[in-house]
Motif scaffolding. Structure first.
Motif, PDB file in Angstrom:
ATOM      1  N   PHE A 175      -7.692   1.492 -62.491  1.00 39.43           N
ATOM      2  CA  PHE A 175      -6.249   1.373 -62.238  1.00 39.43           C
ATOM      3  C   PHE A 175      -5.468   0.787 -63.413  1.00 39.43           C
ATOM      4  O   PHE A 175      -4.269   0.540 -63.293  1.00 39.43           O
ATOM      5  N   GLN A 176      -6.140   0.548 -64.534  1.00 37.06           N
ATOM      6  CA  GLN A 176      -5.494   0.045 -65.749  1.00 37.06           C
ATOM      7  C   GLN A 176      -4.667  -1.214 -65.489  1.00 37.06           C
ATOM      8  O   GLN A 176      -3.530  -1.355 -65.951  1.00 37.06           O
ATOM      9  N   LYS A 177      -5.221  -2.113 -64.716  1.00 38.97           N
ATOM     10  CA  LYS A 177      -4.576  -3.386 -64.448  1.00 38.97           C
ATOM     11  C   LYS A 177      -5.640  -4.436 -64.186  1.00 38.97           C
ATOM     12  O   LYS A 177      -6.813  -4.104 -63.967  1.00 38.97           O
ATOM     13  N   SER A 178      -5.262  -5.690 -64.234  1.00 38.37           N
ATOM     14  CA  SER A 178      -6.222  -6.760 -63.977  1.00 38.37           C
ATOM     15  C   SER A 178      -6.476  -6.895 -62.477  1.00 38.37           C
ATOM     16  O   SER A 178      -5.672  -6.440 -61.654  1.00 38.37           O
ATOM     17  N   ALA A 179      -7.568  -7.529 -62.131  1.00 37.92           N
ATOM     18  CA  ALA A 179      -7.978  -7.628 -60.735  1.00 37.92           C
ATOM     19  C   ALA A 179      -6.998  -8.421 -59.883  1.00 37.92           C
ATOM     20  O   ALA A 179      -6.924  -8.216 -58.673  1.00 37.92           O
ATOM     21  N   ASP A 180      -6.245  -9.314 -60.490  1.00 40.36           N
ATOM     22  CA  ASP A 180      -5.303 -10.122 -59.711  1.00 40.36           C
ATOM     23  C   ASP A 180      -4.039  -9.359 -59.341  1.00 40.36           C
ATOM     24  O   ASP A 180      -3.221  -9.845 -58.550  1.00 40.36           O
ATOM     25  N   ARG A 181      -3.870  -8.135 -59.872  1.00 40.53           N
ATOM     26  CA  ARG A 181      -2.667  -7.346 -59.603  1.00 40.53           C
ATOM     27  C   ARG A 181      -2.932  -6.141 -58.704  1.00 40.53           C
ATOM     28  O   ARG A 181      -2.044  -5.304 -58.494  1.00 40.53           O
TER      29      ARG A 181
END
Length: 229
Positions: A175-181
């Motif tokens: 998803f090309q984002k960090s796990a917290d997002r």
């Protein structure tokens, strides 16, 4: 007569050697279980991949940097009673034990704690012997670690594709984002992939995977996650 005595002596020595090895293994596991409460661990599967020369990608992050959506989705999908049991869901285990084949109970009987024990200390293929070792290991882990630590390690060593280990690497890969997002649908898609992560792509979900994700989203509304929030 001498041959019989020599054979008995050999069996006795072999038994002593095997007993000592088993004791050494048990003591080593106990020591590691205490150490892993504070030290970043590496799973046996990750080690196996590296030994085989396969690339391994993992970015370890604390639980606070993993979206509550993913925490809830994984618990709802893998172990709805995670906050209530002490490492083993005895009710679920009893339900499947009568239907188990020679390889032992199915994945449905494994709690998050049991899967963590397997991933850290044991081999990936199913067997009755592995399950018999997995249960006391899960009880030990639940006794030594708080629930937040159990889930943190599980989410950091779970495999989410070829060589992709942990929530942070998976979130960035799919998803090309960090796990917290991660939003709830993305979290549910990642949770849906866990039973067969090398064949399921959360970024390009099949209809079956999307339906599974929708079911997980519905389950999160009634799943107890207080122990990891």
């Amino acid at each position: 007569m001498a041959s019989r005595f020599s054979r008995a002596g050999f069996v006795g020595k072999l038994f002593i050697i095997l007993t000592r090895l088993a004791l050494a293994f048990a003591l080593g596991v106990v020591a590691l279980a205490f150490a892993y409460r504070y030290v970043t661990p590496t799973s046996t599967l990750m080690l196996a991949r590296e030994i085989e020369g396969e690339p391994v990608q993992r970015l370890y992050v604390p639980l606070a940097q993993i979206s509550p959506n993913l925490r809830a989705a994984v618990i709802a999908s893998e172990d709805a009673l995670f906050c209530r049991h002490h490492g083993v869901d005895w009710g679920a285990l009893r339900e499947v034990i009568d239907d188990a084949d020679a390889d032992g109970p199915s994945r449905g009987a494994s709690t998050i704690t049991m899967q963590t024990a397997k991933n850290l200390f044991l081999w990936p293929w199913r067997s009755a012997i592995r399950k018999a070792i997995e249960i006391p290991l899960a009880l030990l882990i639940d006794f030594v670690w708080p629930k937040r630590r159990v889930l943190e390690i599980y989410l950091n060593i779970a495999e989410w594709g070829d060589g992709i280990f942990g929530a942070e690497a998976a979130a960035q890969r799919y998803f090309q984002k960090s796990a917290d997002r991660l939003d709830l649908r993305q979290a549910a898609l990642l949770a849906s992939a866990l039973p067969n992560p090398r064949l399921r792509d959360p970024a390009r979900p099949s209809r079956q995977l999307s339906r599974r994700a929708a079911t997980i989203i519905a389950r999160t509304r009634s799943t107890d996650t207080a122990c990891v929030n």
